[in-house]
Design an enzyme around this catalytic site. Structure first.
Site, short mmCIF file in Angstrom:
data_model
loop_
_atom_site.label_atom_id
_atom_site.label_comp_id
_atom_site.label_asym_id
_atom_site.label_seq_id
_atom_site.Cartn_x
_atom_site.Cartn_y
_atom_site.Cartn_z
N SER A 288 0.66 21.35 0.36
CA SER A 288 1.10 20.83 -0.94
C SER A 288 0.59 21.75 -2.05
O SER A 288 0.87 22.94 -2.03
CB SER A 288 0.62 19.38 -1.10
OG SER A 288 1.31 18.74 -2.15
N GLU B 284 9.95 14.76 3.15
CA GLU B 284 8.76 14.89 2.32
C GLU B 284 8.53 13.70 1.39
O GLU B 284 7.47 13.09 1.35
CB GLU B 284 8.87 16.16 1.47
CG GLU B 284 8.85 17.47 2.24
CD GLU B 284 7.45 17.98 2.53
OE1 GLU B 284 6.47 17.28 2.21
OE2 GLU B 284 7.36 19.08 3.10
N HIS C 78 5.56 13.71 3.73
CA HIS C 78 4.53 14.57 3.15
C HIS C 78 3.16 14.19 3.71
O HIS C 78 2.81 13.01 3.79
CB HIS C 78 4.56 14.38 1.63
CG HIS C 78 3.88 15.46 0.85
ND1 HIS C 78 4.26 16.78 0.92
CD2 HIS C 78 2.84 15.41 -0.03
CE1 HIS C 78 3.50 17.49 0.11
NE2 HIS C 78 2.62 16.69 -0.47
#
Length: 500
Positions: free
Chosen positions: A186, A313, A409
């Protein structure tokens, strides 16, 4: 064997397993507060005797309280520390993996349970994780300041300082300073991409792993506007004097207030959907260019690159309530307008997801906007400029009577580290891991270890003409959610997306 001598003094660790030693909370730079606040990181002071390094160091200023990790206290100042897991062979020179945590440049720490380096050390690596300045302390712009006094991108400078520490000290832990891989997820992955184009980081690492890299970089104008908003919320002047007089706690509280204002106002533009106030700043000095431009110019071709993103995600951000709920066609159209997306892009996703509700279409587009498409461009531009690049996608999902867990995610990281059994991670992976999950984790750990050792994770690299991805899944026939027709929809979208 559990005591190691660094340049600043001896550090005592503990046995994380029978054949791995963990050494936690070693300072790599001086505390960045008092006279050192908002400045480049300075060398850590030396110590005498043997320092007890059996606990993680304090986390950077933030309001988040993450499961299994310590919370920040305003009294915590010695926040610039590294942690090491090593098999510690006598005279060994093992490949080194340096991990940079994510958290929107605002929260998170190296103490999160999914970042335990024991299993990767079992695979033959010396693993280093680190803390760095976050939020305004690390990425806030100080206006009208001399860059040499209060530089931008202080969080990135902290990461460079940690890599310098690794170069100078890692041999004492059995690591090879000439074979260093820097990895992140990220905002940590985006930090990795930034380090690849930064002159200050050149030569400090040789390979890079970027999972779900977040796309935004901010111009000085955007960063200065954010500073004015945060200063107003903190009730201090947006000047060097005013900002240095504001406490770290007051700037954390003010940043949270600004974020909340964006969340509450659907007419506030692109930041309404998932407000991220801080990102690397294109200052022309610390960060001379954005990663995509630098990669296209061939600046990064000497670094091997492994990129991964998850296939779903943004479903995590919806599940934890950090993303706006977009459930009507009118809201979806405004979202596309606020981000300047071209006509036809949303319609193309609708065609590819004919039975999906509006919310799912929004989450698919937003996930590709911030992570998926950006990841594809990183790997393709790097390859086109002559670098070795590998692409993978994480598509492990779980459907059960009590929950549906997407390939969302952060879900890939416990697998890549081999850490599936912590109760703190049950939400991410959907409960207790199965034998198939453990098999997937072993394969992903092996791919990281092989890449860090040789530059080859076990599948073909991307070529100038084709982008072939490795799909990580527990299923025999995993689904690839990136058909060519969907990717083609992004052809007219310019990255990085800079709008605040």
């Amino acid at each position: 064997m559990d005591t190691f001598k660094t340049k600043n003094g001896s550090a005592q660790g503990f046995r994380a397993s029978t054949d791995v030693v963990a050494v936690l909370g070693i300072p790599y730079a001086a505390p960045p507060f008092g006279a050192n606040r908002f400045r480049e990181p300075l060398p850590a002071p030396a110590w005498t005797g043997v320092r007890d390094c059996t606990d993680f160091g304090p986390v950077a200023p933030q309001s988040a309280q993450l499961p299994g990790a310590p919370a920040w206290s305003p009294d915590d100042e010695d926040i610039l520390t590294v942690n090491i897991w090593t098999p510690a062979p006598e005279g060994g020179r093992l490949p080194v993996l340096v991990w940079i945590h994510g958290g929107a440049y605002t929260f998170g720490s190296s103490a999160q349970p999914d970042f335990n380096g024991t299993e990767l050390a079992h695979a033959g690596l010396v693993v280093v994780t680190l803390n760095y300045r976050l939020g305004f302390e690390g990425f806030g712009h100080i206006p009208a300041a001399e860059a040499t006094t209060y530089p931008d991108n202080r969080g990135l400078l902290d990461q460079v300082a940690a890599l310098c520490w690794v170069r100078e000290n890692i041999a004492a832990f059995g690591g090879d300073p000439g074979n260093v891989t820097v990895a992140g997820q990220s905002s940590g992955a985006a930090s990795v991409a930034c380090l690849m184009v930064m002159g200050r980081a050149r030569g400090l690492f040789h390979r890079a792993i970027a999972h779900s890299a977040a796309s935004p970089c901010y111009t000085l104008e955007i960063a200065a506007a954010t500073t004015r908003e945060v200063a107003a919320a903190a009730r201090c002047p947006a000047t060097p004097e005013g900002l240095t007089s504001a406490t770290p706690q007051s700037l954390v509280i003010a940043s949270d207030q600004v974020v909340d204002d964006y969340r509450r106002n659907p007419a506030s533009g692109s930041r309404h959907y998932d407000p991220s106030l801080y990102a690397p700043i294109l200052d022309g000095d610390v960060l001379p260019t954005d990663p995509l431009t630098g990669m296209a110019a061939g600046v990064t071709r000497g670094v091997d690159l492994l990129v991964c993103h998850t296939t779903q995600e943004y479903w995590l951000l919806d599940a934890v309530g950090s993303s706006a709920k977009i459930t009507t066609d009118e809201q979806l159209a405004l979202f596309a307008e606020d981000f300047g997306l071209p006509d036809g892009l949303v319609a193309g996703y609708r065609a590819a997801m004919p039975h999906a509700p509006v919310l799912d279409v929004y989450l698919a587009v937003f996930g590709d906007l911030l992570f998926g498409e950006y990841s594809n461009r990183l790997v393709e531009l790097h390859a086109q400029a002559g670098g070795r690049a590998f692409l993978s996608r994480f598509d492990r999902r779980r459907t059960g009577p009590n929950a549906v867990v997407r390939a969302w995610h952060c879900a890939d990281i416990p697998f890549a580290f081999g850490n599936l059994d912590s109760d703190c991670l049950a939400f991410l992976i959907g409960g207790a891991p199965t034998s198939a999950d453990h098999g997937l984790a072993r394969r992903m750990v092996r791919a990281w270890a092989d890449f860090a050792t040789t530059g080859n994770p076990g599948w073909p690299p991307v070529s100038n003409s084709t982008t072939q991805a490795k799909i990580w899944s527990t299923d025999d026939a995993p689904t690839d959610d990136k058909p060519a027709a969907v990717r083609a929809l992004w052809g007219n979208v310019e990255f990085p997306v800079l709008c605040p």
